[in-house]
Design a protein around this motif. Structure first.
Motif, PDB file in Angstrom:
ATOM      1  N   LEU A  14       1.450  -1.345  -0.210  1.00 40.07           N
ATOM      2  CA  LEU A  14       0.046  -0.038   0.136  1.00 40.07           C
ATOM      3  C   LEU A  14       0.844   0.973  -0.371  1.00 40.07           C
ATOM      4  O   LEU A  14       0.802   2.599  -0.648  1.00 40.07           O
ATOM      5  CB  LEU A  14      -1.045   0.392   1.454  1.00 40.07           C
ATOM      6  N   ARG A  15       1.418   1.163   0.299  1.00 31.26           N
ATOM      7  CA  ARG A  15       3.145   2.251   0.807  1.00 31.26           C
ATOM      8  C   ARG A  15       3.452   2.558  -0.786  1.00 31.26           C
ATOM      9  O   ARG A  15       3.538   4.170  -0.847  1.00 31.26           O
ATOM     10  CB  ARG A  15       4.519   2.642   1.113  1.00 31.26           C
ATOM     11  N   ALA A  16       3.499   1.432  -1.788  1.00 35.87           N
ATOM     12  CA  ALA A  16       4.199   2.559  -2.473  1.00 35.87           C
ATOM     13  C   ALA A  16       3.286   2.603  -4.260  1.00 35.87           C
ATOM     14  O   ALA A  16       3.013   2.522  -5.019  1.00 35.87           O
ATOM     15  CB  ALA A  16       4.713   1.069  -3.443  1.00 35.87           C
ATOM     16  N   ALA A  17       1.985   2.314  -3.396  1.00 35.29           N
ATOM     17  CA  ALA A  17       0.265   2.496  -4.129  1.00 35.29           C
ATOM     18  C   ALA A  17       0.287   4.214  -4.625  1.00 35.29           C
ATOM     19  O   ALA A  17       0.321   4.906  -4.073  1.00 35.29           O
ATOM     20  CB  ALA A  17      -0.711   1.675  -4.425  1.00 35.29           C
ATOM     21  N   SER A  18      -0.741   4.256  -5.618  1.00 35.37           N
ATOM     22  CA  SER A  18      -0.908   5.351  -6.356  1.00 35.37           C
ATOM     23  C   SER A  18      -2.075   5.976  -5.756  1.00 35.37           C
ATOM     24  O   SER A  18      -2.978   4.505  -4.473  1.00 35.37           O
ATOM     25  CB  SER A  18      -1.373   5.414  -7.697  1.00 35.37           C
ATOM     26  N   ASN A  19      -2.671   7.245  -4.929  1.00 35.88           N
ATOM     27  CA  ASN A  19      -3.872   6.897  -4.415  1.00 35.88           C
ATOM     28  C   ASN A  19      -5.279   6.480  -5.136  1.00 35.88           C
ATOM     29  O   ASN A  19      -5.899   6.671  -4.922  1.00 35.88           O
ATOM     30  CB  ASN A  19      -4.293   9.144  -4.581  1.00 35.88           C
ATOM     31  N   ASP A  20      -4.795   6.548  -6.358  1.00 35.46           N
ATOM     32  CA  ASP A  20      -5.592   5.786  -7.162  1.00 35.46           C
ATOM     33  C   ASP A  20      -5.834   4.746  -6.525  1.00 35.46           C
ATOM     34  O   ASP A  20      -7.450   3.923  -6.954  1.00 35.46           O
ATOM     35  CB  ASP A  20      -5.680   5.889  -9.281  1.00 35.46           C
ATOM     36  N   GLU A  21      -4.912   4.177  -6.688  1.00 37.67           N
ATOM     37  CA  GLU A  21      -5.113   2.772  -6.551  1.00 37.67           C
ATOM     38  C   GLU A  21      -5.224   2.054  -5.191  1.00 37.67           C
ATOM     39  O   GLU A  21      -6.708   1.488  -4.467  1.00 37.67           O
ATOM     40  CB  GLU A  21      -3.583   2.154  -7.031  1.00 37.67           C
ATOM     41  N   LEU A  22      -5.330   3.096  -4.414  1.00 31.09           N
ATOM     42  CA  LEU A  22      -5.603   2.495  -2.831  1.00 31.09           C
ATOM     43  C   LEU A  22      -6.934   2.301  -3.323  1.00 31.09           C
ATOM     44  O   LEU A  22      -8.009   2.287  -1.271  1.00 31.09           O
ATOM     45  CB  LEU A  22      -4.691   3.936  -2.200  1.00 31.09           C
ATOM     46  N   LYS A  23      -7.708   3.822  -3.641  1.00 36.19           N
ATOM     47  CA  LYS A  23      -9.038   3.863  -3.536  1.00 36.19           C
ATOM     48  C   LYS A  23      -9.927   2.938  -4.149  1.00 36.19           C
ATOM     49  O   LYS A  23     -11.688   2.972  -4.102  1.00 36.19           O
ATOM     50  CB  LYS A  23      -9.478   5.448  -4.328  1.00 36.19           C
ATOM     51  N   LYS A  24      -9.178   1.838  -4.070  1.00 39.02           N
ATOM     52  CA  LYS A  24     -10.203   0.933  -5.052  1.00 39.02           C
ATOM     53  C   LYS A  24     -10.232   0.070  -3.882  1.00 39.02           C
ATOM     54  O   LYS A  24     -10.197  -1.296  -4.463  1.00 39.02           O
ATOM     55  CB  LYS A  24      -9.726   0.468  -6.648  1.00 39.02           C
ATOM     56  N   VAL A  25     -10.545   0.008  -2.593  1.00 41.92           N
ATOM     57  CA  VAL A  25     -10.159  -0.938  -2.045  1.00 41.92           C
ATOM     58  C   VAL A  25     -11.971  -1.480  -1.832  1.00 41.92           C
ATOM     59  O   VAL A  25     -13.316  -1.125  -2.166  1.00 41.92           O
ATOM     60  CB  VAL A  25      -9.972  -0.501  -0.791  1.00 41.92           C
ATOM     61  N   THR A  26     -12.099  -2.878  -2.153  1.00 36.08           N
ATOM     62  CA  THR A  26     -13.026  -3.954  -1.394  1.00 36.08           C
ATOM     63  C   THR A  26     -13.394  -4.515  -0.260  1.00 36.08           C
ATOM     64  O   THR A  26     -12.320  -4.747   0.202  1.00 36.08           O
ATOM     65  CB  THR A  26     -13.366  -4.486  -2.596  1.00 36.08           C
ATOM     66  N   LEU A  27     -14.787  -4.297   0.166  1.00 38.68           N
ATOM     67  CA  LEU A  27     -14.418  -5.692   1.559  1.00 38.68           C
ATOM     68  C   LEU A  27     -14.587  -6.636   0.558  1.00 38.68           C
ATOM     69  O   LEU A  27     -15.518  -7.561  -0.021  1.00 38.68           O
ATOM     70  CB  LEU A  27     -15.975  -4.912   2.424  1.00 38.68           C
ATOM     71  N   GLU A  28     -13.901  -7.811   1.765  1.00 40.31           N
ATOM     72  CA  GLU A  28     -14.793  -9.523   1.115  1.00 40.31           C
ATOM     73  C   GLU A  28     -14.338  -9.981   2.514  1.00 40.31           C
ATOM     74  O   GLU A  28     -14.495  -9.827   3.111  1.00 40.31           O
ATOM     75  CB  GLU A  28     -13.314  -9.535   0.583  1.00 40.31           C
ATOM     76  N   LEU A  29     -14.629 -11.321   2.253  1.00 34.92           N
ATOM     77  CA  LEU A  29     -15.944 -11.971   3.173  1.00 34.92           C
ATOM     78  C   LEU A  29     -16.203 -12.352   3.994  1.00 34.92           C
ATOM     79  O   LEU A  29     -16.026 -11.850   5.650  1.00 34.92           O
ATOM     80  CB  LEU A  29     -14.553 -12.263   3.801  1.00 34.92           C
ATOM     81  N   ASN A  30     -17.358 -11.223   4.067  1.00 34.11           N
ATOM     82  CA  ASN A  30     -18.570 -10.931   4.298  1.00 34.11           C
ATOM     83  C   ASN A  30     -17.610  -9.754   5.353  1.00 34.11           C
ATOM     84  O   ASN A  30     -18.562  -9.309   6.734  1.00 34.11           O
ATOM     85  CB  ASN A  30     -19.351 -11.632   4.799  1.00 34.11           C
ATOM     86  N   GLY A  31     -16.458  -8.692   4.585  1.00 36.34           N
ATOM     87  CA  GLY A  31     -16.252  -7.917   5.585  1.00 36.34           C
ATOM     88  C   GLY A  31     -15.709  -7.821   6.828  1.00 36.34           C
ATOM     89  O   GLY A  31     -14.471  -7.581   7.296  1.00 36.34           O
ATOM     90  N   TYR A  32     -14.563  -9.154   6.498  1.00 33.43           N
ATOM     91  CA  TYR A  32     -13.147  -9.644   7.494  1.00 33.43           C
ATOM     92  C   TYR A  32     -12.620  -9.470   6.721  1.00 33.43           C
ATOM     93  O   TYR A  32     -11.215  -9.363   7.736  1.00 33.43           O
ATOM     94  CB  TYR A  32     -14.404 -11.711   7.910  1.00 33.43           C
ATOM     95  N   ALA A  33     -12.249  -8.776   5.079  1.00 30.34           N
ATOM     96  CA  ALA A  33     -10.594  -8.712   5.145  1.00 30.34           C
ATOM     97  C   ALA A  33     -11.191  -7.243   3.929  1.00 30.34           C
ATOM     98  O   ALA A  33     -12.238  -7.307   3.449  1.00 30.34           O
ATOM     99  CB  ALA A  33     -10.281  -9.995   3.957  1.00 30.34           C
ATOM    100  N   LEU A  34      -9.994  -6.933   3.400  1.00 29.49           N
ATOM    101  CA  LEU A  34      -9.983  -5.488   2.916  1.00 29.49           C
ATOM    102  C   LEU A  34      -9.469  -6.314   1.628  1.00 29.49           C
ATOM    103  O   LEU A  34      -8.821  -6.786   1.366  1.00 29.49           O
ATOM    104  CB  LEU A  34      -9.429  -4.574   3.138  1.00 29.49           C
ATOM    105  N   ARG A  35      -9.602  -6.173   0.842  1.00 27.93           N
ATOM    106  CA  ARG A  35      -8.905  -6.680  -0.863  1.00 27.93           C
ATOM    107  C   ARG A  35      -8.683  -5.019  -2.303  1.00 27.93           C
ATOM    108  O   ARG A  35      -9.162  -4.322  -2.048  1.00 27.93           O
ATOM    109  CB  ARG A  35      -9.572  -7.034  -1.507  1.00 27.93           C
ATOM    110  N   TRP A  36      -7.246  -5.245  -1.973  1.00 29.96           N
ATOM    111  CA  TRP A  36      -6.920  -4.672  -3.330  1.00 29.96           C
ATOM    112  C   TRP A  36      -7.071  -5.299  -4.459  1.00 29.96           C
ATOM    113  O   TRP A  36      -5.684  -5.525  -5.069  1.00 29.96           O
ATOM    114  CB  TRP A  36      -5.773  -3.300  -3.076  1.00 29.96           C
ATOM    115  N   GLU A  37      -8.373  -5.663  -5.580  1.00 29.84           N
ATOM    116  CA  GLU A  37      -7.643  -6.040  -6.292  1.00 29.84           C
ATOM    117  C   GLU A  37      -6.537  -6.019  -7.333  1.00 29.84           C
ATOM    118  O   GLU A  37      -5.609  -6.972  -7.956  1.00 29.84           O
ATOM    119  CB  GLU A  37      -8.813  -6.229  -8.135  1.00 29.84           C
ATOM    120  N   GLU A  38      -6.285  -4.715  -8.115  1.00 27.40           N
ATOM    121  CA  GLU A  38      -5.326  -4.891  -8.996  1.00 27.40           C
ATOM    122  C   GLU A  38      -3.742  -4.894  -8.066  1.00 27.40           C
ATOM    123  O   GLU A  38      -3.178  -4.601  -9.383  1.00 27.40           O
ATOM    124  CB  GLU A  38      -5.063  -3.241  -9.651  1.00 27.40           C
ATOM    125  N   LEU A  39      -4.102  -4.683  -6.964  1.00 28.74           N
ATOM    126  CA  LEU A  39      -2.329  -4.145  -5.955  1.00 28.74           C
ATOM    127  C   LEU A  39      -2.207  -6.025  -5.435  1.00 28.74           C
ATOM    128  O   LEU A  39      -1.103  -6.874  -4.956  1.00 28.74           O
ATOM    129  CB  LEU A  39      -2.355  -3.648  -4.829  1.00 28.74           C
TER     130      LEU A  39
END
Length: 90
Positions: free
Chosen positions: A42-67
């Motif tokens: 996440l440190r190396a990610a662009s601001n646009d990449e960071l904003k693409k966070v999604t919730l997975e596993l019914n809210g138990y995990a955060l996911r950045w598909e592109e990263l």
């Protein structure tokens, strides 16, 4: 009469990013945030990449598909980060 306490793991209802801080609204009503720079990918990610966070596993995990990055909500709530806080400029 016997009462039983069942502990449930906190999960997130939603996640969003503002100024490189990832925020989570948790099912227990709290809103917490952590700096993206506490995780290597996440440190190396662009601001646009960071904003693409999604919730997975019914809210138990955060996911950045592109990263290809996954972070557990449980780990964030417990304060388990990969990197230390940056030292403040003197």
């Amino acid at each position: 009469m016997t009462s039983m306490v069942v502990e449930t793991e906190t999960c997130a209802l939603r996640a969003w990013v503002e100024s490189r801080v990832i925020f989570l609204e948790l099912t227990d009503g709290r809103i917490i945030g952590f700096p993206a720079d506490r995780f290597r990918i996440l440190r190396a990610a662009s601001n646009d990449e960071l904003k693409k966070v999604t919730l997975e596993l019914n809210g138990y995990a955060l996911r950045w598909e592109e990263l290809d990055e996954d972070i557990t909500v449980k780990g964030v709530v417990a304060g388990h980060f990969q990197l230390p806080l940056p030292e403040k400029a003197a």
